[in-house]
Design a protein around this motif. Structure first.
Motif, PDB file in Angstrom:
ATOM      1  N   PHE A  69      -0.504 -32.555 -12.863  1.00 21.62           N
ATOM      2  CA  PHE A  69      -0.018 -31.316 -13.471  1.00 21.62           C
ATOM      3  C   PHE A  69      -0.198 -30.132 -12.536  1.00 21.62           C
ATOM      4  O   PHE A  69       0.706 -29.305 -12.367  1.00 21.62           O
ATOM      5  N   ALA A 108       2.335 -30.326  -9.477  1.00 18.32           N
ATOM      6  CA  ALA A 108       3.713 -30.016  -9.858  1.00 18.32           C
ATOM      7  C   ALA A 108       3.867 -28.552 -10.242  1.00 18.32           C
ATOM      8  O   ALA A 108       4.835 -27.889  -9.844  1.00 18.32           O
ATOM      9  N   THR A 109       2.907 -28.026 -10.989  1.00 17.36           N
ATOM     10  CA  THR A 109       2.978 -26.627 -11.400  1.00 17.36           C
ATOM     11  C   THR A 109       2.839 -25.699 -10.201  1.00 17.36           C
ATOM     12  O   THR A 109       3.555 -24.692 -10.089  1.00 17.36           O
ATOM     13  N   LEU A 143       6.165 -25.599  -8.279  1.00 17.45           N
ATOM     14  CA  LEU A 143       7.206 -24.831  -8.957  1.00 17.45           C
ATOM     15  C   LEU A 143       6.932 -23.341  -8.914  1.00 17.45           C
ATOM     16  O   LEU A 143       7.829 -22.534  -8.643  1.00 17.45           O
ATOM     17  N   SER A 179      -5.669 -27.695  -6.405  1.00 13.14           N
ATOM     18  CA  SER A 179      -5.395 -28.828  -7.294  1.00 13.14           C
ATOM     19  C   SER A 179      -6.446 -29.929  -7.169  1.00 13.14           C
ATOM     20  O   SER A 179      -6.642 -30.717  -8.093  1.00 13.14           O
ATOM     21  N   ILE A 182      11.102 -22.323 -12.265  1.00 11.19           N
ATOM     22  CA  ILE A 182      10.117 -23.013 -13.107  1.00 11.19           C
ATOM     23  C   ILE A 182      10.774 -23.821 -14.226  1.00 11.19           C
ATOM     24  O   ILE A 182      10.068 -24.461 -15.011  1.00 11.19           O
ATOM     25  N   LEU A 229       9.737 -27.418 -15.611  1.00 11.55           N
ATOM     26  CA  LEU A 229       8.591 -27.614 -16.499  1.00 11.55           C
ATOM     27  C   LEU A 229       9.024 -27.922 -17.927  1.00 11.55           C
ATOM     28  O   LEU A 229       8.328 -28.622 -18.660  1.00 11.55           O
ATOM     29  N   PHE A 230      10.186 -27.407 -18.311  1.00 10.65           N
ATOM     30  CA  PHE A 230      10.667 -27.598 -19.672  1.00 10.65           C
ATOM     31  C   PHE A 230      11.487 -28.872 -19.828  1.00 10.65           C
ATOM     32  O   PHE A 230      12.001 -29.146 -20.902  1.00 10.65           O
ATOM     33  N   THR A 262      10.226 -31.906 -19.021  1.00  8.98           N
ATOM     34  CA  THR A 262       9.287 -33.032 -18.944  1.00  8.98           C
ATOM     35  C   THR A 262       8.870 -33.560 -20.308  1.00  8.98           C
ATOM     36  O   THR A 262       8.045 -34.474 -20.389  1.00  8.98           O
ATOM     37  N   TYR A 263       9.431 -33.002 -21.362  1.00  5.24           N
ATOM     38  CA  TYR A 263       8.965 -33.373 -22.703  1.00  5.24           C
ATOM     39  C   TYR A 263       9.729 -34.554 -23.301  1.00  5.24           C
ATOM     40  O   TYR A 263       9.364 -35.060 -24.344  1.00  5.24           O
ATOM     41  N   PHE A 311      10.469 -31.267  -7.824  1.00  4.31           N
ATOM     42  CA  PHE A 311       9.499 -31.493  -8.889  1.00  4.31           C
ATOM     43  C   PHE A 311       9.314 -32.983  -9.145  1.00  4.31           C
ATOM     44  O   PHE A 311       8.189 -33.477  -9.272  1.00  4.31           O
ATOM     45  N   TYR A 358       5.946 -35.185  -8.572  1.00  5.62           N
ATOM     46  CA  TYR A 358       5.480 -36.025  -9.681  1.00  5.62           C
ATOM     47  C   TYR A 358       5.245 -37.458  -9.187  1.00  5.62           C
ATOM     48  O   TYR A 358       4.217 -38.079  -9.481  1.00  5.62           O
TER      49      TYR A 358
END
Length: 247
Positions: A61, A64-65, A68, A128, A178, A181-182, A184-185, A202, A206
């Motif tokens: 996490f 990746a964050t 981005l 990280s 960014i 990030l949205f 990945t759900y 990204f 990952y």
């Protein structure tokens, strides 16, 4: 005015511009704060919100964050705002009259944006806590993923005539950066990551964190990221000369 051929023949102009623009960012508290936001955010998140030892997915996490946030916030601020400020204060016109070509200025801003992105990406990597053998591929992915947004930032920086316009233009760059990030759900949206300018990068980060970077599944995001790089650079070359300069 000195023409482009005369400007190009002057040695050292490009290096001087790169050093000047790099130090302009370092001397600006606002721009420096925007650059430092990604590693500081990760540091706070790591120390306060999660415990990497207790959560084995934490390095994934954070990597990746960090990628981005670095590729989104750094080009969106270190490029658009300085270019808009130069135009607003008429220093851009002064440089042009001194024989500095527009192509040189755009290229120098692009190099500076890439340098700051790489620097902040490296700091994010250290925060990280990921294994150091992942550093080189992470940096390569981060720099590659930043190129489309840097190209977009250069175009919008040329189009920004003042700081207010820069504030308006920088926001969509950051949001676009960014956006993965949205995605990945759900599995379906995760497969659509290559459609985003930073989505391929990204997905590769990952895979790097999961140890599957060299697996066949990484081919599609790598190709997609390469396509975004080529398309963005072509768009920059085509669009930049068509943006009106100062009178």
């Amino acid at each position: 005015m000195v023409n482009e051929k005369q400007a190009a023949s002057r040695p050292g102009i490009f290096g001087t511009l790169v050093r000047k623009f790099f130090m302009d960012v370092a001397k600006s508290p606002g721009l420096l704060a925007c650059c430092l936001f990604p590693p500081l955010f990760l540091l706070v998140f790591r120390l306060v919100v999660i415990d990497p030892v207790a959560h084995e997915d934490a390095p994934l996490f954070l990597l990746a964050t960090g990628m981005l946030f670095s590729t989104a916030m750094v080009p969106g601020t270190t490029t658009v705002y300085p270019m808009a400020e130069a135009r607003e204060k008429r220093t851009l016109r002064t440089l042009e009259l001194a024989g500095v070509g527009r192509a040189q200025m755009v290229a120098a801003h692009g190099v500076v944006s890439t340098l700051w992105t790489a620097l902040m990406g490296a700091v994010c990597f250290l925060v990280s806590g990921a294994a150091f053998d992942c550093l080189l591929p992470f940096m390569l992915i981060t720099v590659a993923a930043s190129i489309p947004l840097t190209a977009l930032s250069l175009v919008l920086g040329l189009a920004s005539r003042n700081q207010m316009a820069a504030s308006f233009f920088s926001l969509p760059i950051i949001i676009t950066g960014i956006a993965p990030l949205f995605f990945t759900y759900a599995e379906a949206t995760f497969q659509a990551l290559p459609l985003l300018p930073t989505g391929g990068g990204f997905a590769l980060v990952y895979a790097l964190a999961e140890g599957t970077l060299l697996a066949p599944g990484s081919i599609l995001p790598a190709v997609a990221q390469l396509i975004w790089i080529v398309a963005s650079l072509v768009a920059l070359v085509v669009a930049a000369p068509r943006i009106p300069g100062d009178e």
